[in-house]
Design a protein around this motif. Structure first.
Motif: not given
Length: 550
Positions: A295-305, A307-316, A329-334
């Motif tokens: 349930e995510s949109e516009d991500l790249s190079n991500v392991i585990f997400a 309901k995330a959106k517009d985020t890159h080079n990240s994890s968890m 390691s995020t939740s409700n992060c902008y």
């Protein structure tokens, strides 16, 4: 997708920055990444320890606690209820920026001062030995999994009931040894399955009942080795195969692994995805080189997400993570970047575990604060002036645009999630600049009393108190009463390997998070897949797979 090629500063491997990611970097006014996907993930994941637990004392009360920080680590650690209380304030440890020095050494000094949270275990009921979790009840050694009940030994698994040994599996009941399964009941040794019941040693099955040693079956019942049987013939054979003996369990697993090695597979475990590449993606759009995401949109190079959106080079990435870069390691992060543990916060940079905050730079273990640098709180105007000045300073020191350095991780590589995803020897880790923790087994948490027998039927109500030795890693482990009760009820022999080695075994059945260019073995259409060219499975595109297996 158009892209430009660069060389990784750590391993010299070539990697690409797509035009889409470049536009994102330009929007955030941050430089291009300096590492390849694998090296970047290793560094981020080395900051996250979800499953190495230790006995130690709370540095406030002296009370014995369980923590992800070993007692000989140089950090102050508070038990959860005191850490979350208003009886202390991490801002009291705030310090002025020293513009004559790089930022990272100053951030390390702050880490050594500010008390850390013993466990990230929220709203738990009788689930003390869990971490990176929310809302578990009567659970034991659940890591990164939320809202489970009566579950043991789970990783990134949610909304399960009475499930033992599971990974990335949701909404299952009374199951054992599973990975990437959903809505299954009374299944054992199930992988990549959904809506199955009373099935054993199955892979890539859906809506099946009463099946053993099967792959790629859908809407079937009473099958063994993919062969349809009558109900009577199935029951007779099932009684022979599922007799609860360790010998038979081992034989079945060997047959199952052989069956899996020659099965037909879809090139990727993607469901309801659009314009995406990677593996284990569900309901994703515009996600590339991403893994274990939904349930995510516009991500790249991500392991585990989720309901995330517009985020890159990240994890968890937890729910509602958006417009962020190089975080873990995020939740409700902008609008945050280069940070670990950003929870219910926004506009966070170069920080280490912050909750319910906004506009932070270089902060450690803050909660409920705004406009802070190195834990010192400023007015909004002064914060913005200092932030701009600090960024220019970091550009001169060569720190700006890079993730938190390896020496700022509180864990040895072998304690962290990096070792789970990208295993290294001690020599390899040290050569790559990571630290390595020499674990003291006397401090490692081993669990309550234990017993073992060759066959579940041999176990009596007279429970001995022996410590077992894992046949795989030769370390000691224990079987907890709740676990033993489950084995008895489900006619499962007590495992001879510790939970960590059982986890490694399940992970070995999963593909690596690497994409290879291949073609469908039926229609020759180009594919990006986690099945390496030398693999023995028959790889098909989605259209050919559905035509052949449904």
């Amino acid at each position: 997708m158009a892209s430009k090629q660069y060389a990784c500063q750590d391993c010299s491997a070539l990697y690409f920055v797509s035009d889409k990611e470049q536009a994102f970097l330009n929007k955030l006014q941050i430089p291009n990444p300096v590492t390849c996907f694998e090296c970047g993930q290793k560094q981020r994941l080395s900051f996250r320890n979800s499953s190495s637990l230790y006995n130690r004392k709370c540095d406030h009360s002296g009370e014995a606690i369980i923590s992800i920080y070993a007692p000989d680590k140089p950090y102050k650690v508070y038990k959860s209820d005191y850490w979350f209380s208003d009886k202390w304030d991490a801002a009291d440890y705030g310090q002025e920026i020293d513009f004559s020095r790089p930022l990272f050494p100053q951030l390390k000094e702050l880490q050594l001062k500010v008390p850390r949270l013993a466990l990230l275990n929220f709203n738990a009921e009788n689930s003390d030995y869990c971490n990176s979790t929310v809302g578990n009840k009567n659970c034991y050694l659940i890591f990164g999994g939320d809202h489970n009940q009566d579950c043991l030994f789970g990783n990134l698994s949610m909304h399960n009931e009475k499930v033992v040994d599971s990974d990335v599996s949701n909404q299952n009941k009374v199951c054992y040894m599973m990975s990437d399964c959903t809505n299954c009941y009374q299944c054992q040794f199930a992988f990549d399955c959904k809506s199955c019941s009373n099935c054993f040693f199955i892979s890539d099955c859906s809506n099946c009942q009463d099946c053993i040693l099967c792959t790629n079956l859908h809407n079937k019942q009473f099958c063994i080795n993919n062969e349809q049987l009558s109900k009577e013939a199935y029951q007779q054979k099932a009684n022979e195969l599922l007799n609860g003996s360790r010998k038979m369990q081992k034989e079945l697993m060997e047959q199952f692994q052989s069956l899996r090695s020659t099965r037909t597979v879809k090139f990727s475990h993607m469901v309801s995805c659009e314009d995406s590449s990677g593996d284990y993606l569900k309901s994703c759009k515009g996600c590339h080189n991403c893994f274990d995401s939904s349930e995510s949109e516009d991500l790249s190079n991500v392991i585990f997400a989720t309901k995330a959106k517009d985020t890159h080079n990240s994890s968890m990435l937890g729910d509602q993570t958006e417009l962020s870069y190089d975080i873990i390691s995020t939740s409700n992060c902008y609008n945050s970047k280069y940070s670990f543990g950003v929870l219910d916060s926004s506009n966070v940079e170069y920080s280490d575990l912050v909750l319910n905050c906004h506009d932070l730079f270089g902060c450690v273990c803050l909660k409920g604060k705004e406009y802070a640098i190195l834990n010192k709180v400023y007015s909004k105007t002064d914060f913005n002036i200092l932030r701009s000045k600090l960024i220019e300073h970091m550009k001169k020191t060569g720190e700006w645009g890079k993730f938190l350095p390896k020496e700022l991780s509180c864990f040895g590589y072998n304690e962290s999630c990096a070792q789970e995803y990208y295993p290294l020897t001690k020599e390899e880790a040290l050569k790559s600049g990571f630290s390595w923790y020499e674990k003291d087994n006397s401090n490692s948490y081993q669990g309550p009393d234990v017993i073992i027998a060759d066959n579940i039927k041999d176990i009596t109500d007279s429970i001995t108190k022996d410590i077992l030795t894992c046949i795989t890693c030769h370390r000691n482990y224990r079987v907890v009463p709740q676990e033993l009760s489950f084995y008895r009820e489900q006619n499962i022999p007590v495992p001879q390997s510790c939970y960590a080695c059982r986890y490694k075994f399940r992970q070995s059945l999963r593909n690596p998070r690497i994409l290879w260019d291949r073609t469908c073995m039926n229609c020759d259409i180009a594919l990006k897949t986690t099945y390496a060219p030398e693999r023995s499975e028959r790889i098909l595109c989605e259209a050919c797979y559905l035509k052949e297996t449904y």
